[in-house]
Motif scaffolding. Structure first.
Motif, PDB file in Angstrom:
ATOM      1  N   GLU A 126      78.345  25.831  66.226  1.00 57.29           N
ATOM      2  CA  GLU A 126      77.513  24.761  65.668  1.00 57.29           C
ATOM      3  C   GLU A 126      77.906  24.427  64.229  1.00 57.29           C
ATOM      4  O   GLU A 126      77.932  23.258  63.840  1.00 57.29           O
ATOM      5  CB  GLU A 126      76.030  25.157  65.718  1.00 57.29           C
ATOM      6  CG  GLU A 126      75.425  25.073  67.096  1.00 57.29           C
ATOM      7  CD  GLU A 126      75.393  23.653  67.635  1.00 57.29           C
ATOM      8  OE1 GLU A 126      75.123  22.704  66.875  1.00 57.29           O
ATOM      9  OE2 GLU A 126      75.666  23.496  68.835  1.00 57.29           O
ATOM     10  N   LEU A 127      78.205  25.464  63.442  1.00 60.54           N
ATOM     11  CA  LEU A 127      78.620  25.224  62.057  1.00 60.54           C
ATOM     12  C   LEU A 127      79.921  24.438  62.007  1.00 60.54           C
ATOM     13  O   LEU A 127      80.068  23.513  61.190  1.00 60.54           O
ATOM     14  CB  LEU A 127      78.769  26.551  61.301  1.00 60.54           C
ATOM     15  CG  LEU A 127      77.472  27.291  60.982  1.00 60.54           C
ATOM     16  CD1 LEU A 127      77.786  28.678  60.424  1.00 60.54           C
ATOM     17  CD2 LEU A 127      76.600  26.507  60.023  1.00 60.54           C
ATOM     18  N   LYS A 128      80.861  24.770  62.872  1.00 63.45           N
ATOM     19  CA  LYS A 128      82.141  24.060  62.914  1.00 63.45           C
ATOM     20  C   LYS A 128      81.936  22.599  63.303  1.00 63.45           C
ATOM     21  O   LYS A 128      82.472  21.689  62.675  1.00 63.45           O
ATOM     22  CB  LYS A 128      83.104  24.741  63.886  1.00 63.45           C
ATOM     23  CG  LYS A 128      84.477  24.126  63.929  1.00 63.45           C
ATOM     24  CD  LYS A 128      85.411  24.958  64.789  1.00 63.45           C
ATOM     25  CE  LYS A 128      86.821  24.438  64.777  1.00 63.45           C
ATOM     26  NZ  LYS A 128      87.463  24.448  63.487  1.00 63.45           N
ATOM     27  N   SER A 129      81.139  22.382  64.336  1.00 63.91           N
ATOM     28  CA  SER A 129      80.856  21.027  64.803  1.00 63.91           C
ATOM     29  C   SER A 129      80.138  20.207  63.730  1.00 63.91           C
ATOM     30  O   SER A 129      80.491  19.050  63.463  1.00 63.91           O
ATOM     31  CB  SER A 129      80.003  21.097  66.070  1.00 63.91           C
ATOM     32  OG  SER A 129      79.579  19.825  66.459  1.00 63.91           O
ATOM     33  N   THR A 130      79.152  20.815  63.095  1.00 68.59           N
ATOM     34  CA  THR A 130      78.392  20.119  62.054  1.00 68.59           C
ATOM     35  C   THR A 130      79.269  19.815  60.849  1.00 68.59           C
ATOM     36  O   THR A 130      79.195  18.724  60.279  1.00 68.59           O
ATOM     37  CB  THR A 130      77.166  20.954  61.629  1.00 68.59           C
ATOM     38  OG1 THR A 130      76.361  21.199  62.786  1.00 68.59           O
ATOM     39  CG2 THR A 130      76.346  20.242  60.584  1.00 68.59           C
ATOM     40  N   TYR A 131      80.132  20.761  60.476  1.00 65.10           N
ATOM     41  CA  TYR A 131      81.050  20.533  59.356  1.00 65.10           C
ATOM     42  C   TYR A 131      81.951  19.324  59.657  1.00 65.10           C
ATOM     43  O   TYR A 131      82.148  18.457  58.796  1.00 65.10           O
ATOM     44  CB  TYR A 131      81.901  21.776  59.082  1.00 65.10           C
ATOM     45  CG  TYR A 131      82.902  21.550  57.983  1.00 65.10           C
ATOM     46  CD1 TYR A 131      82.517  21.624  56.646  1.00 65.10           C
ATOM     47  CD2 TYR A 131      84.224  21.226  58.271  1.00 65.10           C
ATOM     48  CE1 TYR A 131      83.425  21.396  55.621  1.00 65.10           C
ATOM     49  CE2 TYR A 131      85.143  20.989  57.258  1.00 65.10           C
ATOM     50  CZ  TYR A 131      84.734  21.082  55.938  1.00 65.10           C
ATOM     51  OH  TYR A 131      85.633  20.837  54.927  1.00 65.10           O
ATOM     52  N   ASN A 132      82.470  19.259  60.868  1.00 60.56           N
ATOM     53  CA  ASN A 132      83.340  18.136  61.239  1.00 60.56           C
ATOM     54  C   ASN A 132      82.588  16.815  61.208  1.00 60.56           C
ATOM     55  O   ASN A 132      83.144  15.789  60.788  1.00 60.56           O
ATOM     56  CB  ASN A 132      83.976  18.380  62.612  1.00 60.56           C
ATOM     57  CG  ASN A 132      85.037  19.456  62.556  1.00 60.56           C
ATOM     58  OD1 ASN A 132      85.675  19.669  61.521  1.00 60.56           O
ATOM     59  ND2 ASN A 132      85.235  20.160  63.660  1.00 60.56           N
ATOM     60  N   LEU A 188      77.042  24.258  53.852  1.00 61.87           N
ATOM     61  CA  LEU A 188      78.149  23.724  54.635  1.00 61.87           C
ATOM     62  C   LEU A 188      78.756  22.480  53.984  1.00 61.87           C
ATOM     63  O   LEU A 188      79.941  22.198  54.154  1.00 61.87           O
ATOM     64  CB  LEU A 188      77.653  23.403  56.051  1.00 61.87           C
ATOM     65  CG  LEU A 188      78.669  23.256  57.162  1.00 61.87           C
ATOM     66  CD1 LEU A 188      79.516  24.509  57.316  1.00 61.87           C
ATOM     67  CD2 LEU A 188      77.955  22.959  58.472  1.00 61.87           C
ATOM     68  N   LYS A 189      77.977  21.768  53.210  1.00 58.95           N
ATOM     69  CA  LYS A 189      78.481  20.580  52.516  1.00 58.95           C
ATOM     70  C   LYS A 189      79.536  20.927  51.472  1.00 58.95           C
ATOM     71  O   LYS A 189      80.311  20.080  51.060  1.00 58.95           O
ATOM     72  CB  LYS A 189      77.334  19.830  51.847  1.00 58.95           C
ATOM     73  CG  LYS A 189      76.415  19.140  52.811  1.00 58.95           C
ATOM     74  CD  LYS A 189      75.333  18.394  52.056  1.00 58.95           C
ATOM     75  CE  LYS A 189      74.479  17.571  52.968  1.00 58.95           C
ATOM     76  NZ  LYS A 189      73.501  16.782  52.216  1.00 58.95           N
ATOM     77  N   ASN A 190      79.580  22.209  51.075  1.00 61.01           N
ATOM     78  CA  ASN A 190      80.550  22.657  50.074  1.00 61.01           C
ATOM     79  C   ASN A 190      81.834  23.198  50.697  1.00 61.01           C
ATOM     80  O   ASN A 190      82.787  23.508  49.988  1.00 61.01           O
ATOM     81  CB  ASN A 190      79.932  23.735  49.181  1.00 61.01           C
ATOM     82  CG  ASN A 190      78.768  23.191  48.398  1.00 61.01           C
ATOM     83  OD1 ASN A 190      78.783  22.067  47.921  1.00 61.01           O
ATOM     84  ND2 ASN A 190      77.717  23.984  48.285  1.00 61.01           N
ATOM     85  N   GLY A 191      81.864  23.367  52.012  1.00 64.93           N
ATOM     86  CA  GLY A 191      83.056  23.870  52.692  1.00 64.93           C
ATOM     87  C   GLY A 191      82.693  24.557  53.989  1.00 64.93           C
ATOM     88  O   GLY A 191      81.559  24.999  54.184  1.00 64.93           O
ATOM     89  N   GLU A 192      83.686  24.656  54.856  1.00 61.81           N
ATOM     90  CA  GLU A 192      83.474  25.248  56.175  1.00 61.81           C
ATOM     91  C   GLU A 192      83.199  26.745  56.048  1.00 61.81           C
ATOM     92  O   GLU A 192      83.832  27.446  55.260  1.00 61.81           O
ATOM     93  CB  GLU A 192      84.715  25.022  57.034  1.00 61.81           C
ATOM     94  CG  GLU A 192      84.497  25.256  58.493  1.00 61.81           C
ATOM     95  CD  GLU A 192      85.668  24.797  59.346  1.00 61.81           C
ATOM     96  OE1 GLU A 192      85.573  24.983  60.566  1.00 61.81           O
ATOM     97  OE2 GLU A 192      86.658  24.288  58.805  1.00 61.81           O
ATOM     98  N   ILE A 193      82.220  27.227  56.817  1.00 60.51           N
ATOM     99  CA  ILE A 193      81.846  28.641  56.787  1.00 60.51           C
ATOM    100  C   ILE A 193      81.711  29.170  58.213  1.00 60.51           C
ATOM    101  O   ILE A 193      81.516  28.403  59.156  1.00 60.51           O
ATOM    102  CB  ILE A 193      80.519  28.885  56.033  1.00 60.51           C
ATOM    103  CG1 ILE A 193      79.368  28.094  56.653  1.00 60.51           C
ATOM    104  CG2 ILE A 193      80.663  28.592  54.561  1.00 60.51           C
ATOM    105  CD1 ILE A 193      78.010  28.382  56.063  1.00 60.51           C
ATOM    106  N   GLU A 194      81.846  30.486  58.329  1.00 59.68           N
ATOM    107  CA  GLU A 194      81.577  31.164  59.586  1.00 59.68           C
ATOM    108  C   GLU A 194      81.063  32.564  59.277  1.00 59.68           C
ATOM    109  O   GLU A 194      81.177  33.032  58.141  1.00 59.68           O
ATOM    110  CB  GLU A 194      82.822  31.228  60.475  1.00 59.68           C
ATOM    111  CG  GLU A 194      83.895  32.154  59.976  1.00 59.68           C
ATOM    112  CD  GLU A 194      85.072  32.272  60.934  1.00 59.68           C
ATOM    113  OE1 GLU A 194      85.132  31.545  61.938  1.00 59.68           O
ATOM    114  OE2 GLU A 194      85.941  33.108  60.673  1.00 59.68           O
ATOM    115  N   PHE A 195      80.509  33.209  60.289  1.00 63.67           N
ATOM    116  CA  PHE A 195      79.955  34.550  60.119  1.00 63.67           C
ATOM    117  C   PHE A 195      80.625  35.523  61.067  1.00 63.67           C
ATOM    118  O   PHE A 195      81.027  35.164  62.171  1.00 63.67           O
ATOM    119  CB  PHE A 195      78.440  34.542  60.366  1.00 63.67           C
ATOM    120  CG  PHE A 195      77.680  33.835  59.289  1.00 63.67           C
ATOM    121  CD1 PHE A 195      77.286  34.509  58.151  1.00 63.67           C
ATOM    122  CD2 PHE A 195      77.387  32.481  59.402  1.00 63.67           C
ATOM    123  CE1 PHE A 195      76.611  33.850  57.141  1.00 63.67           C
ATOM    124  CE2 PHE A 195      76.710  31.819  58.395  1.00 63.67           C
ATOM    125  CZ  PHE A 195      76.323  32.502  57.266  1.00 63.67           C
TER     126      PHE A 195
END
Length: 98
Positions: free
Chosen positions: A80-86, A49-56
């Motif tokens: 959660e991934l979106k929130s953590t990325y932000n 996730l540190k390299n860019g926003e991801i989703e599944f």
């Protein structure tokens, strides 16, 4: 944002949620309680996730109990991934893209 596939592998002795992440495949066994394995998957997701926003996106055609559980799991995971990325972005913790 990069979208990756999630699939369900069903076997006689249980089921596994498989998250395709580039050339890696992360697995979460749905029929066992193994918090360390789940933690390991989340650590790998966080690192990526540190390299860019991801989703599944769940790719599955059998609408059974595993499908419905995994569909909700993926919905929650994506949130959660979106929130953590932000949070990573707000705190300047993302990797620099060259």
């Amino acid at each position: 944002m990069a979208t990756h596939n999630a699939t369900i592998e069903r076997k006689d002795n249980g089921a596994t949620l498989k998250l395709a992440l580039g050339s890696d495949e992360l697995t979460i066994v749905l029929t066992e309680d193994n918090p360390n394995e789940v933690k390991s998957v989340f650590n790998k997701l966080l690192s990526n996730l540190k390299n860019g926003e991801i989703e599944f996106t769940l790719i599955d055609t059998t609408e059974d109990l595993y499908f419905h559980i995994c569909k909700e799991y993926i919905t929650q995971l994506n949130a959660e991934l979106k929130s953590t990325y932000n949070e990573l972005k707000d705190n300047g913790l993302l990797n620099e893209v060259e």
